[in-house]
Design a protein around this motif. Structure first.
Motif, PDB file in Angstrom:
ATOM      1  N   THR A  19       0.837  -1.208   0.000  1.00 51.81           N
ATOM      2  CA  THR A  19       0.000   0.000   0.000  1.00 51.81           C
ATOM      3  C   THR A  19       0.867   1.251   0.000  1.00 51.81           C
ATOM      4  N   ALA A  22       2.658   1.664  -3.355  1.00 52.44           N
ATOM      5  CA  ALA A  22       1.781   2.191  -4.404  1.00 52.44           C
ATOM      6  C   ALA A  22       1.609   3.704  -4.255  1.00 52.44           C
ATOM      7  N   THR A  28      -2.213   2.784  -8.388  1.00 54.12           N
ATOM      8  CA  THR A  28      -3.140   2.112  -7.479  1.00 54.12           C
ATOM      9  C   THR A  28      -2.519   0.835  -6.934  1.00 54.12           C
ATOM     10  N   GLN A  29      -2.971   0.445  -5.759  1.00 50.04           N
ATOM     11  CA  GLN A  29      -2.457  -0.798  -5.172  1.00 50.04           C
ATOM     12  C   GLN A  29      -2.799  -1.988  -6.057  1.00 50.04           C
ATOM     13  N   SER A  30      -3.977  -1.946  -6.658  1.00 49.71           N
ATOM     14  CA  SER A  30      -4.401  -3.039  -7.532  1.00 49.71           C
ATOM     15  C   SER A  30      -3.466  -3.195  -8.726  1.00 49.71           C
ATOM     16  N   ALA A  31      -3.098  -2.063  -9.337  1.00 49.04           N
ATOM     17  CA  ALA A  31      -2.204  -2.113 -10.499  1.00 49.04           C
ATOM     18  C   ALA A  31      -0.822  -2.617 -10.108  1.00 49.04           C
ATOM     19  N   ASN A  33      -0.131  -4.593  -7.549  1.00 53.02           N
ATOM     20  CA  ASN A  33      -0.243  -6.013  -7.221  1.00 53.02           C
ATOM     21  C   ASN A  33      -0.298  -6.863  -8.477  1.00 53.02           C
ATOM     22  N   GLN A  34      -0.956  -6.381  -9.516  1.00 47.68           N
ATOM     23  CA  GLN A  34      -1.026  -7.117 -10.787  1.00 47.68           C
ATOM     24  C   GLN A  34       0.363  -7.264 -11.405  1.00 47.68           C
ATOM     25  N   ARG A  50       3.858 -12.355   2.304  1.00 52.75           N
ATOM     26  CA  ARG A  50       2.848 -11.336   2.555  1.00 52.75           C
ATOM     27  C   ARG A  50       2.304 -11.401   3.979  1.00 52.75           C
TER      28      ARG A  50
END
Length: 306
Positions: A19, A22, A28-31, A33-34, A50
């Motif tokens: 977090t 990012a 974004t955190q999602s991007a 993580n991907q 993790r």
């Protein structure tokens, strides 16, 4: 190899948290993580263990991040070399400055640097010597401007700028004050053991000056009372000027006509004012000019105090 991907993984490792990483990367955190999952699938191994608040590297992650940092440094060095060859006076320097004296120096020399390199952005970061050394080793600082003795140096590179005596300051009301000297003259020597019963204001643990003080007291087998620990050499001097206690300070912090007597310490400790950079990295022409301006600044300061 995707250099942006290297930056992403290194940032997660530095922050130990996806977090925060990012946020620092402005994605974004999602991007983020991907990107991580894509890389781990490609490698066939997880790079992080993790947890909610503390991500740490696996063995595979340690290997990846180590090589990623090398690649990122090689890219930066290559760009700097090419810009120097073609005379493109642009880029960015991230520099470390010690509190008080480092920022004073930067304010004094930056106008001259700006005239020579108006398109080189400098990011000055104020931090203690130990933190600078850590960030240099990580490749996060291009140059660190610091003060230390040989035993405090790391394996990175150091460019000597000047030497500064570490001296003893005592209040004017101290019984030994009449034996002291004035700035600009040869100071009379005195062992710390002569003040074993006195109280001292000294730098906090972890500073290079505190390590020097601790070595001096250990060598003489004395433990003076520590009245105050500070992060500021200016505060140390003010405590002496107010007649509260004694202190061990760098000579450049000493002021004449302040109701303070000065002594040279035995065995004449000095520390080095130096510029440091990561071993094996390229020092750009702009970086060298900044160091040269720093040397000129300290030449005047240290000569004027000795």
């Amino acid at each position: 190899m995707d250099l942006k991907q290297l930056e992403y993984i290194v940032k997660i490792a530095e922050e130990n948290n996806i977090t925060r990483a990012a946020e620092k990367l402005f994605i974004t955190q999602s991007a983020l993580n991907q990107q991580l999952l894509k890389l781990e699938k490609e490698l066939g191994a997880p790079l992080f263990v993790r947890s909610r608040n503390n991500w740490h590297l696996t063995e595979a992650g340690e290997i990846y991040v180590d090589h990623a940092k090398r690649i990122m440094r090689l890219k930066k060095d290559a760009y700097s070399r090419i810009k120097d060859i073609i005379g493109a006076k642009e880029g960015k320097l991230t520099i470390g400055l010690t509190p008080e004296r480092g920022t004073d120096m930067f304010a004094a020399i930056y106008p001259a640097f700006y005239k020579l390199y108006p398109h080189v952005k400098i990011e000055p970061l104020e931090m203690p010597v130990k933190q600078q050394q850590l960030e240099i080793s990580r490749g996060q600082l291009d140059i660190g401007f610091l003060t230390l003795q040989d035993f405090q140096k790391t394996d990175d590179c150091y460019i000597p700028i000047g030497c500064e005596p570490i001296i003893l300051a005592v209040p004017q009301a101290h019984p030994l004050a009449h034996k002291g000297g004035k700035l600009g003259e040869a100071l009379p020597p005195i062992p710390l053991s002569a003040l074993a019963a006195d109280s001292f204001a000294i730098m906090q643990q972890g500073s290079t000056l505190r390590e020097i003080y601790d070595r001096l007291t250990a060598e003489e087998g004395v433990e003076p009372n520590i009245l105050l620990e500070s992060r500021s050499c200016r505060t140390l001097f003010e405590m002496v000027a107010e007649g509260i206690c004694c202190s061990v300070i760098p000579m450049s912090y000493a002021k004449p006509d302040a109701g303070v007597s000065f002594f040279a310490l035995s065995p004449n400790p000095v520390w080095e004012v130096a510029a440091s950079y990561k071993k094996g990295s390229y020092l750009s022409l702009a970086a060298r000019e900044l160091i040269a301006l720093s040397a000129g600044y300290w030449s005047g300061r240290l000569t004027g105090q000795s």
